[in-house]
Design a protein around this motif. Sequence first.
Motif, PDB file in Angstrom:
ATOM      1  N   THR A 147       1.248  -0.999  -0.182  1.00  0.00           N
ATOM      2  CA  THR A 147      -0.447  -0.094  -0.291  1.00  0.00           C
ATOM      3  C   THR A 147       0.523   1.181   0.041  1.00  0.00           C
ATOM      4  N   ARG A 224     -12.197  -7.966  -2.130  1.00  0.00           N
ATOM      5  CA  ARG A 224     -12.526  -6.486  -0.941  1.00  0.00           C
ATOM      6  C   ARG A 224     -12.821  -5.283  -2.497  1.00  0.00           C
ATOM      7  N   ARG A 226     -11.130  -4.219  -4.145  1.00  0.00           N
ATOM      8  CA  ARG A 226      -9.910  -3.789  -4.249  1.00  0.00           C
ATOM      9  C   ARG A 226      -9.243  -3.980  -5.510  1.00  0.00           C
ATOM     10  N   THR A 228      -6.817  -5.420  -4.962  1.00  0.00           N
ATOM     11  CA  THR A 228      -5.087  -5.861  -4.589  1.00  0.00           C
ATOM     12  C   THR A 228      -4.226  -6.715  -5.782  1.00  0.00           C
TER      13      THR A 228
END
Length: 335
Positions: A147, A224, A226, A228
Amino acid sequence: MTELFEGQGCWLGVDLGGTKILAAVVDADGNIVSQAKQRTMADMGPDSVIERIVDTARKAIEPHETCAEVLVAAGVGAPAPVDVAIGTVYGAPNLAGWGEIDLGPRLEEALGIPTFVDNDVNLGTLGEFERGAGQGTRHMVGVFVGTGVGGGVIVDGRLFRGFRDSAGEVGHMIVLPNGPLCGCGRRGCLEALASRTAMERDIRAGIDAGRGANVAQLIASSKRQRLTSGVIKKAVDAGDELTLEVIDRAQFYLGILVANIVNFFDPQMVVFGGGVVEALGDRFLEPIRQTARANFKQERDADQIRIVPAILGDYAAVHGAAILASQQLAQSAAS
Ligand SMILES: [Zn+2]
């Protein structure tokens, strides 16, 4: 290599992350003999997180009776700036409510053994150096792409911490002046160009502009929702053009970073870790190598500088933490 784990005994290594706490008992030969993992539940606040660290540590220690009797010291990696000499952490961005906290002394009191704290990325680098990809080198740099982008520096076989224990912040090296805004408030940091967060920002912007149907679908169907590391891998495998373009840009700036590191510092090895690297492996590293090598100042023996993937995965920091405990204990005994 430093003399590790002299004599007998076992060492506790803890990796405190924003989402999970991993604790491992490491024996005198550097093998993990038992481990435990729990969710951090960071929103419960620091006191609760500290209790969970102690609980996770006890769950790791208990199953191994022999080691429990001879547990020498503990090391802890925290996702924060740390004053290593006193075990104080200064505000962890991923842990709600963490200001200045005497994490080392508080854990030492609860666990009943000497306890040392360092930054988690420093310890991941130390773990890879002593037990992973960096074994046998003397000068090594770790770069972890997640991240954010974190880093650690090994000089002459030791972790180099700098004047304020703040060395190794490769993620905030400015590689594009006036570039995209970084989480740190400045512009054009590597992290704002090459972290998974930066990749997701650019991919979402592309999707909003009507591109990347493939990756858009992969994000929407992921658990999620997202971008990933798993989604990145699938999008790359599917040849999604938008994703390839965004990854290409991240790789370019990581290559520039490596060239800057090598020109400044002349390490033998740069080790890349983190979810994106684990997911894509050498495919991710080869373009970084090419950009880096094209920008090396010193050509002589340039092919001997290795740019390689990390090998310890989630265990790099707990290994590093156990090694920290051993090194700091030896240092305090000597002084
Ligand atoms: Zn920054």
